[in-house]
Design a protein around this motif. Structure first.
Motif, PDB file in Angstrom:
ATOM      1  N   ALA A 363     -16.589 -66.442  59.486  1.00  0.00           N
ATOM      2  CA  ALA A 363     -16.106 -65.287  60.271  1.00  0.00           C
ATOM      3  C   ALA A 363     -16.737 -65.774  61.134  1.00  0.00           C
ATOM      4  CB  ALA A 363     -16.567 -63.579  60.000  1.00  0.00           C
ATOM      5  N   ALA A 364     -18.188 -65.862  60.319  1.00  0.00           N
ATOM      6  CA  ALA A 364     -19.563 -66.606  61.183  1.00  0.00           C
ATOM      7  C   ALA A 364     -19.395 -67.546  62.093  1.00  0.00           C
ATOM      8  CB  ALA A 364     -21.008 -66.928  59.866  1.00  0.00           C
ATOM      9  N   ILE A 365     -18.713 -68.631  61.510  1.00  0.00           N
ATOM     10  CA  ILE A 365     -18.702 -69.929  62.129  1.00  0.00           C
ATOM     11  C   ILE A 365     -17.559 -69.913  63.726  1.00  0.00           C
ATOM     12  CG2 ILE A 365     -17.313 -71.887  62.332  1.00  0.00           C
ATOM     13  CD1 ILE A 365     -17.757 -72.315  59.188  1.00  0.00           C
ATOM     14  N   ASP A 366     -16.063 -69.041  63.617  1.00  0.00           N
ATOM     15  CA  ASP A 366     -15.543 -68.112  64.404  1.00  0.00           C
ATOM     16  C   ASP A 366     -16.662 -68.221  65.228  1.00  0.00           C
ATOM     17  OD1 ASP A 366     -13.636 -69.479  63.359  1.00  0.00           O
ATOM     18  OD2 ASP A 366     -12.633 -67.359  61.831  1.00  0.00           O
ATOM     19  N   ILE A 367     -16.598 -66.538  65.121  1.00  0.00           N
ATOM     20  CA  ILE A 367     -18.348 -66.157  66.110  1.00  0.00           C
ATOM     21  C   ILE A 367     -19.354 -67.151  66.831  1.00  0.00           C
ATOM     22  CG2 ILE A 367     -20.323 -64.053  66.695  1.00  0.00           C
ATOM     23  CD1 ILE A 367     -18.315 -63.069  64.095  1.00  0.00           C
ATOM     24  N   GLY A 373     -24.431 -65.806  69.376  1.00  0.00           N
ATOM     25  CA  GLY A 373     -25.717 -66.270  67.774  1.00  0.00           C
ATOM     26  C   GLY A 373     -26.509 -66.843  69.216  1.00  0.00           C
ATOM     27  N   PRO A 374     -27.765 -67.721  68.500  1.00  0.00           N
ATOM     28  CA  PRO A 374     -27.297 -67.489  66.782  1.00  0.00           C
ATOM     29  C   PRO A 374     -27.773 -66.658  65.781  1.00  0.00           C
ATOM     30  CG  PRO A 374     -30.062 -68.516  67.779  1.00  0.00           C
ATOM     31  CD  PRO A 374     -29.290 -67.672  68.321  1.00  0.00           C
ATOM     32  N   ASP A 375     -28.619 -65.771  66.305  1.00  0.00           N
ATOM     33  CA  ASP A 375     -28.821 -64.499  65.810  1.00  0.00           C
ATOM     34  C   ASP A 375     -27.514 -63.869  65.449  1.00  0.00           C
ATOM     35  OD1 ASP A 375     -32.561 -64.222  66.673  1.00  0.00           O
ATOM     36  OD2 ASP A 375     -31.317 -65.757  65.388  1.00  0.00           O
ATOM     37  N   LEU A 376     -27.350 -63.475  64.254  1.00  0.00           N
ATOM     38  CA  LEU A 376     -26.084 -62.212  64.206  1.00  0.00           C
ATOM     39  C   LEU A 376     -26.497 -61.158  63.670  1.00  0.00           C
ATOM     40  CD1 LEU A 376     -23.062 -64.886  63.323  1.00  0.00           C
ATOM     41  CD2 LEU A 376     -23.885 -63.974  65.414  1.00  0.00           C
ATOM     42  N   PRO A 377     -26.132 -60.202  63.643  1.00  0.00           N
ATOM     43  CA  PRO A 377     -26.123 -58.886  63.238  1.00  0.00           C
ATOM     44  C   PRO A 377     -25.083 -58.192  61.573  1.00  0.00           C
ATOM     45  CG  PRO A 377     -24.853 -58.369  65.629  1.00  0.00           C
ATOM     46  CD  PRO A 377     -25.046 -58.837  64.862  1.00  0.00           C
ATOM     47  N   ALA A 378     -25.559 -58.232  61.103  1.00  0.00           N
ATOM     48  CA  ALA A 378     -25.109 -58.062  59.435  1.00  0.00           C
ATOM     49  C   ALA A 378     -23.989 -57.278  60.363  1.00  0.00           C
ATOM     50  CB  ALA A 378     -25.757 -57.158  58.664  1.00  0.00           C
ATOM     51  N   ALA A 379     -23.804 -56.318  61.091  1.00  0.00           N
ATOM     52  CA  ALA A 379     -22.221 -55.185  61.310  1.00  0.00           C
ATOM     53  C   ALA A 379     -21.659 -55.575  61.771  1.00  0.00           C
ATOM     54  CB  ALA A 379     -23.034 -54.147  62.190  1.00  0.00           C
ATOM     55  N   LEU A 380     -22.246 -56.605  62.430  1.00  0.00           N
ATOM     56  CA  LEU A 380     -20.711 -57.859  63.452  1.00  0.00           C
ATOM     57  C   LEU A 380     -20.114 -57.997  62.521  1.00  0.00           C
ATOM     58  CD1 LEU A 380     -19.602 -59.157  65.181  1.00  0.00           C
ATOM     59  CD2 LEU A 380     -21.597 -60.500  66.053  1.00  0.00           C
ATOM     60  N   LEU A 381     -21.227 -59.960  61.933  1.00  0.00           N
ATOM     61  CA  LEU A 381     -20.265 -60.055  60.254  1.00  0.00           C
ATOM     62  C   LEU A 381     -19.289 -59.104  59.371  1.00  0.00           C
ATOM     63  CD1 LEU A 381     -23.287 -62.073  59.549  1.00  0.00           C
ATOM     64  CD2 LEU A 381     -21.638 -62.771  60.403  1.00  0.00           C
ATOM     65  N   GLU A 382     -20.016 -57.589  59.521  1.00  0.00           N
ATOM     66  CA  GLU A 382     -19.279 -57.007  58.005  1.00  0.00           C
ATOM     67  C   GLU A 382     -18.267 -56.499  58.339  1.00  0.00           C
ATOM     68  OE1 GLU A 382     -19.593 -53.347  55.789  1.00  0.00           O
ATOM     69  OE2 GLU A 382     -20.553 -53.297  57.207  1.00  0.00           O
ATOM     70  N   GLU A 383     -17.567 -56.181  59.799  1.00  0.00           N
ATOM     71  CA  GLU A 383     -16.563 -55.906  60.159  1.00  0.00           C
ATOM     72  C   GLU A 383     -15.496 -57.070  60.768  1.00  0.00           C
ATOM     73  OE1 GLU A 383     -17.739 -54.264  64.764  1.00  0.00           O
ATOM     74  OE2 GLU A 383     -18.400 -52.602  63.715  1.00  0.00           O
ATOM     75  N   ARG A 475      -7.847 -62.341  65.924  1.00  0.00           N
ATOM     76  CA  ARG A 475      -7.974 -61.318  65.309  1.00  0.00           C
ATOM     77  C   ARG A 475      -9.441 -61.006  64.814  1.00  0.00           C
ATOM     78  NH1 ARG A 475      -5.720 -61.065  59.040  1.00  0.00           N
ATOM     79  NH2 ARG A 475      -6.015 -58.397  58.132  1.00  0.00           N
ATOM     80  N   VAL A 476     -10.508 -61.898  64.593  1.00  0.00           N
ATOM     81  CA  VAL A 476     -12.186 -61.835  64.412  1.00  0.00           C
ATOM     82  C   VAL A 476     -12.278 -61.630  65.652  1.00  0.00           C
ATOM     83  CG1 VAL A 476     -13.972 -62.848  64.026  1.00  0.00           C
ATOM     84  CG2 VAL A 476     -12.204 -62.989  62.088  1.00  0.00           C
ATOM     85  N   ALA A 477     -12.359 -61.643  66.435  1.00  0.00           N
ATOM     86  CA  ALA A 477     -12.794 -61.467  67.967  1.00  0.00           C
ATOM     87  C   ALA A 477     -12.382 -60.066  68.727  1.00  0.00           C
ATOM     88  CB  ALA A 477     -12.752 -62.688  69.437  1.00  0.00           C
ATOM     89  N   CYS A 478     -10.915 -59.808  68.662  1.00  0.00           N
ATOM     90  CA  CYS A 478     -10.614 -58.377  68.754  1.00  0.00           C
ATOM     91  C   CYS A 478     -11.540 -57.192  68.062  1.00  0.00           C
ATOM     92  CB  CYS A 478      -9.443 -58.446  68.708  1.00  0.00           C
ATOM     93  SG  CYS A 478      -8.597 -59.348  70.578  1.00  0.00           S
ATOM     94  N   SER A 479     -11.452 -57.717  67.261  1.00  0.00           N
ATOM     95  CA  SER A 479     -12.114 -56.659  65.577  1.00  0.00           C
ATOM     96  C   SER A 479     -13.311 -55.868  65.737  1.00  0.00           C
ATOM     97  CB  SER A 479     -12.112 -57.186  63.683  1.00  0.00           C
ATOM     98  OG  SER A 479     -12.536 -58.033  63.920  1.00  0.00           O
ATOM     99  N   VAL A 480     -14.024 -57.360  66.606  1.00  0.00           N
ATOM    100  CA  VAL A 480     -15.937 -56.848  66.958  1.00  0.00           C
ATOM    101  C   VAL A 480     -15.864 -55.640  68.071  1.00  0.00           C
ATOM    102  CG1 VAL A 480     -17.908 -57.465  66.860  1.00  0.00           C
ATOM    103  CG2 VAL A 480     -16.779 -59.297  65.862  1.00  0.00           C
ATOM    104  N   LYS A 481     -16.865 -54.395  67.869  1.00  0.00           N
ATOM    105  CA  LYS A 481     -16.747 -53.670  68.325  1.00  0.00           C
ATOM    106  C   LYS A 481     -17.816 -53.730  69.197  1.00  0.00           C
ATOM    107  CE  LYS A 481     -15.088 -50.337  65.389  1.00  0.00           C
ATOM    108  NZ  LYS A 481     -14.243 -51.330  64.784  1.00  0.00           N
ATOM    109  N   PRO A 482     -18.011 -53.821  70.679  1.00  0.00           N
ATOM    110  CA  PRO A 482     -19.365 -53.718  71.471  1.00  0.00           C
ATOM    111  C   PRO A 482     -20.772 -53.584  70.868  1.00  0.00           C
ATOM    112  CG  PRO A 482     -16.968 -53.473  72.481  1.00  0.00           C
ATOM    113  CD  PRO A 482     -17.298 -53.117  71.265  1.00  0.00           C
ATOM    114  N   HIS A 483     -20.813 -52.665  70.190  1.00  0.00           N
ATOM    115  CA  HIS A 483     -21.889 -51.635  69.899  1.00  0.00           C
ATOM    116  C   HIS A 483     -22.583 -52.535  68.869  1.00  0.00           C
ATOM    117  CE1 HIS A 483     -19.728 -50.350  66.336  1.00  0.00           C
ATOM    118  NE2 HIS A 483     -20.879 -50.285  66.067  1.00  0.00           N
ATOM    119  N   SER A 484     -22.327 -53.653  68.268  1.00  0.00           N
ATOM    120  CA  SER A 484     -22.041 -54.839  67.157  1.00  0.00           C
ATOM    121  C   SER A 484     -23.406 -55.852  66.895  1.00  0.00           C
ATOM    122  CB  SER A 484     -21.684 -54.963  66.308  1.00  0.00           C
ATOM    123  OG  SER A 484     -20.630 -54.225  65.105  1.00  0.00           O
TER     124      SER A 484
END
Length: 536
Positions: A363-367, A373-383, A475-484
């Motif tokens: 998921a991190a590579i796709d994002i 990035g380069p910094d990604l929040p844990a909430a984004l990685l989780e979703e 699927r990964v991109a659309c699963s992510v909520k803007p608040h993350s």
């Protein structure tokens, strides 16, 4: 004699045949040794320092050469005779037949020594020429997809190598010990391997193994199993000196090194810096668990190995024709050996990681490929990772699954930084602390930054489709909520590159859920949705 191919006469047969072949060639022992030293076996190093005196000891049956050296010498002599017009009919049967020589050597090797003519069958160890570096725990190097490259890249000699080789050169007259000290994957074991290649052919190398390495070493030191001209290969010396038998082993090694009757021997070991400090620490009270180890690890026996190549060493590495060293020079910032050994370990750890950890990395590579990035929040990685898990795996998730997955992906491998380095609020990116150190440091990190080798030469899997195409990426991109994906710890808004973000994020722009701040509890703030042209 000619018909004796087994039993007690097998060694005498081999020595007699070798004498006959040498005499028939017309070469002196010194000339034959020079020809052997000039010829390189395919893919292997020439055994070091073959001398006329050593060939003489083989002719007399005092020693049995290693298989590699024996066949190299035989091949040189046979080729010389054929060039002079010799034919099989003009010499004894089998004398010009390499298959016959291999059979004679195997029979001699399987025959125990008698009358003290050779110690190589009575003592532990193998000829150095018959040992392989990877079997002695030299780390394999990064694979760049070139099958023509040898297993290991060319060795670049460094400052500590000069002192190590001076010590090895003096080992023929008296016993010696050297311990290379450095952190993980700094090239300690490879340096020892290269150094022992300069020892004479009749030296043996022994790496204790069964029933356990410490027990095997102690038994060898307290019996007559270790003969003269033997290298004791003690990689990861902490396992020998730091365990229940450590003090007995240290005391026996000290006594062994001063025993002129059983020497000369060469004791070679490696230690991490933290382990050397622990073994050499002077206690404040009466209890002294490492007294003998501290006496053994005299500063004169310690050779430090730097983590970084010097400018001159790095330039010499880059100047080689090996593409692995060139890549390491460009990507490692001077930590060349860590790159060579660590990147394959990172790839292997991904292959063996749990499904949740692999999902986080995928998921991190796709994002990242969508421009975040380069910094990604844990909430984004989780979703995003959750969307990549199958239904069966989702049904078995534990509440702490994302913490465990992030901990797995932020663990260093062989001196190489982890794929993801946690950003603790109020601190810079750290070198992947352990779980226990994170608990002691405070709250778990909310943000992660990719490590320097996260996507180097196969350290992480690469998506096979471009951003915005393929069901997995959508699927990964659309699963992510803007608040993350609102703000980094520095307060800078994360944005995407123009045209890279999927339309489904724009549709969620009206979300007003709280965002991740710089630390502490999440605080409400106005969400800014990534849009084309926003700063990255």
């Amino acid at each position: 004699m000619a018909g004796a191919q087994g039993g007690d006469d097998a060694r005498e047969l081999f020595a007699a045949r070798l004498t006959e072949l040498l005499n028939a060639s017309g070469l002196t022992q010194e000339r034959a040794a020079a020809k052997v030293n000039q010829r390189s076996p395919a893919g292997r190093k020439v055994p070091p320092r073959i001398t006329g005196r050593l060939i003489s000891s083989w002719k007399c049956g005092h020693h049995l050469p290693s298989r590699q050296t024996a066949m190299l010498l035989v091949r040189v002599l046979i080729d010389h005779m054929r060039n002079r017009g010799a034919s099989p009919d003009s010499v004894s049967a089998g004398l010009l037949d390499e298959a016959a020589w291999r059979a004679w050597w195997r029979a001699a090797d399987a025959t125990p020594a008698v009358d003290g003519r050779t110690e190589t069958r009575n003592v532990v160890g193998r000829p150095i020429g018959d040992t392989a570096p990877l079997a002695l725990d030299v780390h394999p190097a990064i694979d760049v997809g070139d099958a023509r490259l040898p297993t290991l890249p060319p060795y670049v000699r460094r400052e500590h190598d000069e002192e190590l080789r001076r010590l090895v050169a003096s080992a023929g007259s008296s016993s010696a010990m050297a311990v290379l000290v450095g952190d993980s994957s700094t090239g300690k074991t490879r340096a020892l391997w290269e150094a022992v290649q300069e020892l004479p052919e009749d030296w043996l190398l022994w790496q204790p193994s069964t029933p356990t390495p410490p027990r095997a070493l102690l038994d060898g030191l307290t019996t007559s199993a270790i003969g003269p001209r033997t290298v004791l290969w003690l990689d990861e010396l902490k396992y020998y000196l730091g365990g229940p038998l450590g003090e007995q082993i240290a005391a026996a090694l000290r006594e062994f090194l001063h025993d002129s009757v059983r020497g000369p021997v060469l004791v070679l070991g490696t230690l991490w810096r933290k382990d050397l400090q622990r073994l050499r620490q002077v206690p404040s009270g009466w209890d002294d668990p490492h007294h003998e180890a501290r006496r053994l690890l005299d500063p004169d026996r310690i050779l430090p190995v730097p983590e970084h190549f010097s400018a001159d060493e790095a330039d010499r590495a880059a100047a080689t024709a090996d593409s692995r060293l060139t890549l390491a020079f460009e990507a490692s910032g001077g930590r060349i050996t860590q790159f060579l050994a660590g990147v394959p370990a990172l790839r292997r750890s991904y292959e063996l990681a749990p499904a949740t950890a692999r999902a986080v990395l995928d998921a991190a590579i796709d994002i990242r490929r969508f421009g975040l990035g380069p910094d990604l929040p844990a909430a984004l990685l989780e979703e995003a990772a959750f969307e990549l898990l199958d239904d069966v795996t989702r049904s078995t998730l534990r509440p702490a699954w994302i913490a465990e997955a992030l901990d797995c992906t932020s663990t260093p491998c062989r001196g190489a930084p982890a794929r993801w380095c946690p950003l603790v609020p109020g601190h810079r990116a750290t070198a992947s602390p352990t779980s226990s150190s994170r608990k002691a440091a405070g709250p778990a990190p909310r943000w992660f930054r990719p490590g320097p080798h996260g996507r180097s030469s196969g350290a992480m899997p690469m998506p096979t489709v471009s951003p915005g195409s393929g069901m997995k990426h959508t699927r990964v991109a659309c699963s992510v909520k803007p608040h993350s994906v609102t703000r980094r710890p520095s307060g800078q808004v994360i944005g995407g590159r123009p045209g890279r973000l999927p339309a489904c994020w724009k549709q969620r722009a009206g979300s007003s859920r709280p965002s991740v701040g710089t630390g502490g509890a999440p605080k409400p703030e106005r969400t800014r949705t990534p849009t084309p042209g926003s700063p990255g």
